[in-house]
Design a protein around this motif. Sequence first.
Motif, short mmCIF file in Angstrom:
data_model
loop_
_atom_site.label_atom_id
_atom_site.label_comp_id
_atom_site.label_asym_id
_atom_site.label_seq_id
_atom_site.Cartn_x
_atom_site.Cartn_y
_atom_site.Cartn_z
N VAL A 16 0.86 -1.19 0.00
CA VAL A 16 0.00 0.00 0.00
C VAL A 16 0.90 1.24 0.00
N PRO A 17 1.10 1.85 -1.17
CA PRO A 17 1.95 3.04 -1.21
C PRO A 17 1.26 4.23 -0.54
N ALA A 18 1.94 4.83 0.41
CA ALA A 18 1.35 5.97 1.12
C ALA A 18 2.44 7.00 1.40
N ALA A 19 3.34 7.16 0.43
CA ALA A 19 4.48 8.04 0.63
C ALA A 19 4.47 9.24 -0.32
N GLY A 20 3.34 9.44 -1.00
CA GLY A 20 3.26 10.57 -1.93
C GLY A 20 3.24 11.89 -1.17
N LEU A 21 3.52 12.96 -1.88
CA LEU A 21 3.57 14.27 -1.21
C LEU A 21 2.18 14.84 -0.98
N GLY A 22 1.19 14.36 -1.71
CA GLY A 22 -0.19 14.81 -1.50
C GLY A 22 -0.37 16.30 -1.64
N THR A 23 0.24 16.88 -2.66
CA THR A 23 0.24 18.35 -2.77
C THR A 23 -1.15 18.92 -3.03
N ARG A 24 -2.07 18.07 -3.56
CA ARG A 24 -3.42 18.61 -3.79
C ARG A 24 -4.19 18.80 -2.49
N PHE A 25 -3.62 18.29 -1.40
CA PHE A 25 -4.30 18.41 -0.10
C PHE A 25 -3.51 19.25 0.89
N PRO A 33 -0.10 12.11 6.04
CA PRO A 33 -0.34 11.64 4.67
C PRO A 33 -1.82 11.72 4.31
N LYS A 34 -2.11 11.92 3.03
CA LYS A 34 -3.53 12.05 2.63
C LYS A 34 -4.29 10.77 2.88
N GLU A 35 -3.57 9.64 2.98
CA GLU A 35 -4.22 8.36 3.27
C GLU A 35 -4.86 8.37 4.67
N MET A 36 -4.52 9.36 5.50
CA MET A 36 -5.12 9.47 6.84
C MET A 36 -6.35 10.38 6.85
N ARG A 110 10.29 2.41 4.28
CA ARG A 110 10.41 3.84 4.00
C ARG A 110 10.77 4.08 2.54
N GLN A 111 10.04 4.96 1.90
CA GLN A 111 10.47 5.47 0.59
C GLN A 111 11.09 6.83 0.89
N HIS A 112 12.42 6.90 0.77
CA HIS A 112 13.11 8.09 1.26
C HIS A 112 12.79 9.35 0.46
N LYS A 115 9.70 9.40 -5.38
CA LYS A 115 10.15 9.34 -6.77
C LYS A 115 9.15 8.64 -7.66
N GLY A 116 7.91 8.56 -7.22
CA GLY A 116 6.87 8.01 -8.08
C GLY A 116 6.29 6.71 -7.56
N LEU A 117 5.11 6.38 -8.10
CA LEU A 117 4.39 5.18 -7.66
C LEU A 117 5.19 3.91 -7.95
N GLY A 138 -4.44 4.32 -1.64
CA GLY A 138 -5.33 4.86 -0.62
C GLY A 138 -6.24 5.97 -1.09
N ASP A 139 -6.06 6.45 -2.33
CA ASP A 139 -7.00 7.51 -2.74
C ASP A 139 -8.15 6.98 -3.59
N ASP A 140 -8.20 5.67 -3.77
CA ASP A 140 -9.35 5.03 -4.40
C ASP A 140 -10.01 4.15 -3.35
P1 UTP Z 1 -0.66 10.41 -6.39
O1 UTP Z 1 0.04 10.89 -7.58
O2 UTP Z 1 -2.13 10.44 -6.35
O3 UTP Z 1 -0.17 11.07 -5.03
O4 UTP Z 1 -0.11 8.95 -6.07
P2 UTP Z 1 0.63 12.35 -4.70
O5 UTP Z 1 1.75 12.55 -5.66
O6 UTP Z 1 0.96 12.18 -3.27
O7 UTP Z 1 -0.50 13.46 -4.85
P3 UTP Z 1 -0.48 14.97 -5.37
O8 UTP Z 1 -0.70 14.89 -6.85
O9 UTP Z 1 0.84 15.60 -4.97
O10 UTP Z 1 -1.64 15.59 -4.65
C1 UTP Z 1 -0.93 7.79 -5.98
C2 UTP Z 1 -0.55 6.98 -4.75
O11 UTP Z 1 0.83 6.64 -4.78
C3 UTP Z 1 1.48 7.04 -3.59
C4 UTP Z 1 0.60 8.13 -3.00
O12 UTP Z 1 0.76 8.17 -1.59
C5 UTP Z 1 -0.80 7.70 -3.45
O13 UTP Z 1 -1.37 6.76 -2.57
N1 UTP Z 1 2.84 7.51 -3.94
C6 UTP Z 1 3.03 8.37 -4.97
C7 UTP Z 1 3.92 7.05 -3.20
O14 UTP Z 1 3.77 6.27 -2.24
N2 UTP Z 1 5.17 7.50 -3.52
C8 UTP Z 1 5.40 8.35 -4.55
O15 UTP Z 1 6.56 8.71 -4.80
C9 UTP Z 1 4.29 8.81 -5.29
#
Ligand code: UTP
Length: 325
Positions: A16-25, A33-36, A110-112, A115-117, A138-140
């Motif tokens: 379950v990837p939950a390391a995105g920056l979530g900039t839209r939130f 994390p936006k998953e929370m 940890r994804q340090h 760098k993408g899904l 986690g966003d679906d």
């Molecule tokens: P998104 O592209 O929707 O997430 O990634 P994001 O980049 O965090 O969002 P914005 O666009 O900046 O708002 C889809 C999923 O992949 C995870 C995110 O946490 C999300 O669940 N992800 C994405 C990672 O775990 N690592 C990454 O480097 C990128």
Amino acid sequence: MSPAGPQSRAVRKAVVPAAGLGTRFLPFTKSTPKEMLPVVDKPAIQYVVEEAVSAGITDVLMVVGRTKRPLEDHFDVVPELEANLAAKGDSTKLALVHRSTELADVHYVRQHEAKGLGHAVLAGKHHVGDEPFAVLLGDDLIDERDALLARLVEVQQTYGGSVVALLEVPQETVNMYGCADLAPDEASEGDDDVVRLKGMVEKPDPADAPSNLAVIGRYVLSPAVFEVLENTAPGKGGEIQLTDALETLAGMPAEAGGGLRGVVFRGRRYDTGDKLDYLKTVVRLASGREDVGAEFNAWLGEWVASGFDTEQPTHARPDAPSAKA
Ligand code: UTP
């Protein structure tokens, strides 16, 4: 249908990837994390883990980033809260606290750097090993009445290779998604929700899109994806894209763990990836809830009838304690 292939080891693990920056939130995602994000009263990630468990997954690896703390805490024990509720004899609330802890065997990696899904999925390589595994974003959110992940697992066990979830979307919106490029598939003729993919196109121009089937955030992947990801160069936005690796897998022979199929999902999916979709999701799920649904829907009806009058003063519920009391 072809018989189960040699790669059809049971699917026991999920990443379950939950390391995105979530900039839209932002600013919420500065520290969490936006998953929370809560969907009524549960963080989105708990819906996702519950879904994984109901599809037979027993082991969940969360890929976490800098803001991992709230995620880890949510799936951990909370002795002082539990002792407090136990002392009050509040077994209902105690059960709510225990549920997330007892759901599955939850691990973290940890994804340090975000760098993408694809890069996030690759972080699961050592934990997953040499078996097919699920990936849930986690966003679906998928309605618990629609067993999408269980179906993906079934299809992977039948045909081998990797399987993605596909959703038919209006043609003009296809540029927001990864889009399936279909190939003829005699093997799956009896399964009307199964298609074979010869490739994927990321965010195509609607006029050139090979189909209007969009990839949504559920996958069951062959472990061959790890080696492919290791050799996938950064794509769009300088990130290692899972879509690029899936495209490669689609063209690889079955003996090497290749092959890509899709399950066309016709159920209820709720998007929480951006503000507007998140709000719609909360309203829809609140409307159907046994505890608050009736009262919420009555209020919603009045609110709609008022013409969304944000100028009117708010008033307390008739059963709420008076401010003077
Ligand atoms: P998104 O592209 O929707 O997430 O990634 P994001 O980049 O965090 O969002 P914005 O666009 O900046 O708002 C889809 C999923 O992949 C995870 C995110 O946490 C999300 O669940 N992800 C994405 C990672 O775990 N690592 C990454 O480097 C990128």
